[in-house]
Design a protein around this motif. Structure first.
Motif, PDB file in Angstrom:
ATOM      1  N   VAL A 265       3.131  -6.815 -10.502  1.00 45.07           N
ATOM      2  CA  VAL A 265       3.141  -5.380 -10.238  1.00 45.07           C
ATOM      3  C   VAL A 265       4.454  -4.758 -10.684  1.00 45.07           C
ATOM      4  N   ARG A 266       4.396  -3.473 -10.893  1.00 52.32           N
ATOM      5  CA  ARG A 266       5.586  -2.668 -11.176  1.00 52.32           C
ATOM      6  C   ARG A 266       5.394  -1.312 -10.535  1.00 52.32           C
ATOM      7  N   ARG A 267       6.463  -0.663 -10.178  1.00 52.72           N
ATOM      8  CA  ARG A 267       6.369   0.706  -9.678  1.00 52.72           C
ATOM      9  C   ARG A 267       5.918   1.622 -10.809  1.00 52.72           C
ATOM     10  N   TYR A 268       5.021   2.558 -10.488  1.00 51.83           N
ATOM     11  CA  TYR A 268       4.567   3.496 -11.514  1.00 51.83           C
ATOM     12  C   TYR A 268       5.719   4.347 -12.042  1.00 51.83           C
ATOM     13  N   ASP A 269       6.659   4.697 -11.140  1.00 48.67           N
ATOM     14  CA  ASP A 269       7.740   5.585 -11.556  1.00 48.67           C
ATOM     15  C   ASP A 269       8.994   4.830 -11.990  1.00 48.67           C
ATOM     16  N   LYS A 270       8.898   3.523 -12.185  1.00 54.55           N
ATOM     17  CA  LYS A 270      10.013   2.719 -12.685  1.00 54.55           C
ATOM     18  C   LYS A 270       9.888   2.613 -14.197  1.00 54.55           C
ATOM     19  N   THR A 271      10.889   3.111 -14.917  1.00 57.92           N
ATOM     20  CA  THR A 271      10.875   3.038 -16.369  1.00 57.92           C
ATOM     21  C   THR A 271      11.250   1.630 -16.811  1.00 57.92           C
ATOM     22  N   LEU A 272      10.357   0.985 -17.539  1.00 53.77           N
ATOM     23  CA  LEU A 272      10.617  -0.364 -18.029  1.00 53.77           C
ATOM     24  C   LEU A 272      11.123  -0.311 -19.465  1.00 53.77           C
ATOM     25  N   LEU A 273      12.260  -0.962 -19.722  1.00 55.79           N
ATOM     26  CA  LEU A 273      12.725  -1.127 -21.088  1.00 55.79           C
ATOM     27  C   LEU A 273      11.838  -2.169 -21.782  1.00 55.79           C
ATOM     28  N   PRO A 274      11.852  -2.215 -23.108  1.00 54.83           N
ATOM     29  CA  PRO A 274      10.938  -3.116 -23.825  1.00 54.83           C
ATOM     30  C   PRO A 274      10.931  -4.570 -23.361  1.00 54.83           C
ATOM     31  N   PRO A 275      12.091  -5.204 -23.046  1.00 52.43           N
ATOM     32  CA  PRO A 275      12.015  -6.600 -22.579  1.00 52.43           C
ATOM     33  C   PRO A 275      11.235  -6.747 -21.275  1.00 52.43           C
ATOM     34  N   ALA A 276      11.442  -5.829 -20.329  1.00 48.16           N
ATOM     35  CA  ALA A 276      10.719  -5.902 -19.058  1.00 48.16           C
ATOM     36  C   ALA A 276       9.227  -5.666 -19.275  1.00 48.16           C
ATOM     37  N   GLN A 277       8.886  -4.742 -20.164  1.00 48.24           N
ATOM     38  CA  GLN A 277       7.478  -4.502 -20.465  1.00 48.24           C
ATOM     39  C   GLN A 277       6.855  -5.734 -21.120  1.00 48.24           C
TER      40      GLN A 277
ATOM     41  N   ALA B  46       0.821  -1.215   0.000  1.00 49.31           N
ATOM     42  CA  ALA B  46       0.000   0.000   0.000  1.00 49.31           C
ATOM     43  C   ALA B  46       0.852   1.261   0.000  1.00 49.31           C
ATOM     44  N   GLU B  47       2.065   1.170   0.526  1.00 55.22           N
ATOM     45  CA  GLU B  47       2.898   2.362   0.675  1.00 55.22           C
ATOM     46  C   GLU B  47       3.696   2.703  -0.576  1.00 55.22           C
ATOM     47  N   ILE B  48       3.625   1.872  -1.613  1.00 54.69           N
ATOM     48  CA  ILE B  48       4.330   2.128  -2.862  1.00 54.69           C
ATOM     49  C   ILE B  48       3.294   2.197  -3.978  1.00 54.69           C
ATOM     50  N   GLN B  49       3.371   3.229  -4.784  1.00 49.63           N
ATOM     51  CA  GLN B  49       2.422   3.366  -5.888  1.00 49.63           C
ATOM     52  C   GLN B  49       2.825   2.403  -6.999  1.00 49.63           C
ATOM     53  N   VAL B  50       1.972   1.428  -7.267  1.00 44.23           N
ATOM     54  CA  VAL B  50       2.305   0.407  -8.253  1.00 44.23           C
ATOM     55  C   VAL B  50       1.190   0.265  -9.285  1.00 44.23           C
ATOM     56  N   GLU B  51       1.585  -0.228 -10.431  1.00 41.31           N
ATOM     57  CA  GLU B  51       0.637  -0.644 -11.469  1.00 41.31           C
ATOM     58  C   GLU B  51       0.414  -2.131 -11.282  1.00 41.31           C
ATOM     59  N   THR B  52      -0.847  -2.557 -11.202  1.00 37.28           N
ATOM     60  CA  THR B  52      -1.174  -3.926 -10.834  1.00 37.28           C
ATOM     61  C   THR B  52      -1.953  -4.626 -11.939  1.00 37.28           C
ATOM     62  N   HIS B  53      -1.557  -5.868 -12.220  1.00 40.30           N
ATOM     63  CA  HIS B  53      -2.274  -6.683 -13.200  1.00 40.30           C
ATOM     64  C   HIS B  53      -2.607  -8.026 -12.566  1.00 40.30           C
ATOM     65  N   LEU B  54      -3.854  -8.457 -12.696  1.00 40.89           N
ATOM     66  CA  LEU B  54      -4.299  -9.723 -12.127  1.00 40.89           C
ATOM     67  C   LEU B  54      -3.767 -10.892 -12.953  1.00 40.89           C
TER      68      LEU B  54
ATOM     69  N   LEU C   3       6.192  -8.220 -18.359  1.00 38.85           N
ATOM     70  CA  LEU C   3       4.998  -7.813 -17.611  1.00 38.85           C
ATOM     71  C   LEU C   3       3.741  -8.193 -18.379  1.00 38.85           C
ATOM     72  N   ASP C   4       3.707  -7.879 -19.666  1.00 34.40           N
ATOM     73  CA  ASP C   4       2.536  -8.192 -20.489  1.00 34.40           C
ATOM     74  C   ASP C   4       2.310  -9.699 -20.576  1.00 34.40           C
ATOM     75  N   PHE C   5       3.396 -10.466 -20.620  1.00 37.30           N
ATOM     76  CA  PHE C   5       3.278 -11.923 -20.724  1.00 37.30           C
ATOM     77  C   PHE C   5       2.683 -12.500 -19.446  1.00 37.30           C
ATOM     78  N   PHE C   6       3.140 -12.032 -18.296  1.00 43.22           N
ATOM     79  CA  PHE C   6       2.579 -12.501 -17.031  1.00 43.22           C
ATOM     80  C   PHE C   6       1.093 -12.167 -16.946  1.00 43.22           C
ATOM     81  N   ALA C   7       0.729 -10.947 -17.350  1.00 43.46           N
ATOM     82  CA  ALA C   7      -0.667 -10.523 -17.252  1.00 43.46           C
ATOM     83  C   ALA C   7      -1.569 -11.325 -18.192  1.00 43.46           C
ATOM     84  N   ALA C   8      -1.070 -11.625 -19.386  1.00 45.80           N
ATOM     85  CA  ALA C   8      -1.902 -12.292 -20.385  1.00 45.80           C
ATOM     86  C   ALA C   8      -1.873 -13.813 -20.285  1.00 45.80           C
TER      87      ALA C   8
END
Length: 312
Positions: A278-290, A158-166, A293-298
């Motif tokens: 999850v990922r931090r909102y203010d963490k810049t993800l390079l294309p492989p990390a993005q 809760a104390e870290i602003q994150v982007e969350t995917h189920l 993230l998309d693979f885990f979510a999908a």
């Protein structure tokens, strides 16, 4: 005594030297670099001052490198090779075919996360992946310190602003050793476990926190036996008959299927929580990390272990 100050050298100066070595003249170097002759001369003079030694020798056949010049030219060659390698790496990263991804996962997730990574790696075999396994508190600290690109957990900080995917459901159950005296009972209440010894995860674990919330909601005071930092240790201890445990069904699916452990039929269980990436909102993800993230979510839900079902 002359002292080299090559730590201040620029690649323009080195390229000016390399162009003179290749063409044999300042004029030729200027044409090669698309610069004026005075500009090339200035770069060479500055480089020689930094080197503290003569780098060029005039001859009847043109300008040649001195021994010191040859050493500096070797530096240029190494730098140009490093630049080329970096360019290739960046191109690979931009195309998702290379680069690095740092992943964190709570220990309960290690029963499916490696399989998701394996699926991703089949698509992007040149992406280098590091995986950190820890409890929820350890991953929260790693996210806070920007150590991770993404994290897989059941309860987001809760104390870290994150982007969350189920990803999918994470059912929690109570397990006992095969042959336990309550194995054949149906519809047990939490209170029916008042004489049982509970083996628990350590403080800071998401499973421990969820267990405490369940018992508090049922006004139940359990008998706590050993505290353990590993789901594997808890499974072995329950199998050995040292107690029962509240645990994620995904961690014991194999043992229940094999008949080494049993799921007690408790009213209100399983407690259903979810897996998130999850990922931090203010963490810049390079294309492989993005892409990860998309693979885990999908695709992540496809890799979740099959949870044991209550008997009918």
């Amino acid at each position: 005594m002359l002292i080299s100050k090559l730590q201040d050298v620029t690649i323009r100066q080195l390229r000016a030297l390399g162009a003179v070595a290749a063409t044999g003249s300042v004029t030729g170097a200027a044409n090669r670099l698309h610069l004026t002759q005075p500009a090339v001369t200035l770069q060479l003079r500055s480089l020689q001052n930094l080197a503290g030694l003569p780098l060029l020798q005039r001859t009847s056949d043109g300008m040649i490198l001195t021994g010191a010049g040859q050493e500096v030219l070797g530096l240029l060659e190494r730098i140009e090779a490093a630049v080329a390698n970096c360019t290739t790496s960046l191109d690979m990263i931009a195309g998702h075919t290379g680069g690095r991804v740092a992943i964190g996962a709570v220990s309960t997730a290690k029963y499916f996360v490696p399989f998701v990574i394996a699926g991703f790696s089949k698509l992007y075999p040149q992406v280098e992946i590091t995986l950190k396994i820890g409890n929820r508190q350890e991953l929260r600290e790693a996210l806070r310190g920007y150590e991770l690109d993404i994290a897989i957990m059941g309860r987001t900080p809760a104390e870290i602003q994150v982007e969350t995917h189920l990803i999918g459901d994470n059912p929690h159950i109570i397990i006992a050793p095969k042959g336990h005296w309550l194995e054949q009972d149906f519809g047990l209440a939490i209170a029916d476990l008042s004489h049982e010894i509970f083996l628990t995860r350590e403080q800071g674990s998401g499973t421990r926190l969820l267990m405490e919330q369940l018992f508090e909601a049922n006004k139940f005071q359990p008998i706590i036996g050993m505290e353990m930092s590993s789901n594997e240790t808890i499974k072995q201890a329950v199998t050995a008959g040292l107690g029962i445990a509240f645990i994620s069904a995904h961690t014991v699916a194999t043992e229940i299927e094999d008949g080494r452990l049993v799921m007690l039929d408790i009213a209100g269980l399983p407690v259903i929580r979810q897996w998130f990436v999850v990922r931090r909102y203010d963490k810049t993800l390079l294309p492989p990390a993005q892409a990860m993230l998309d693979f885990f979510a999908a695709e992540g839900a496809k890799y979740l272990p099959k949870a044991p079902q209550k008997r009918l």
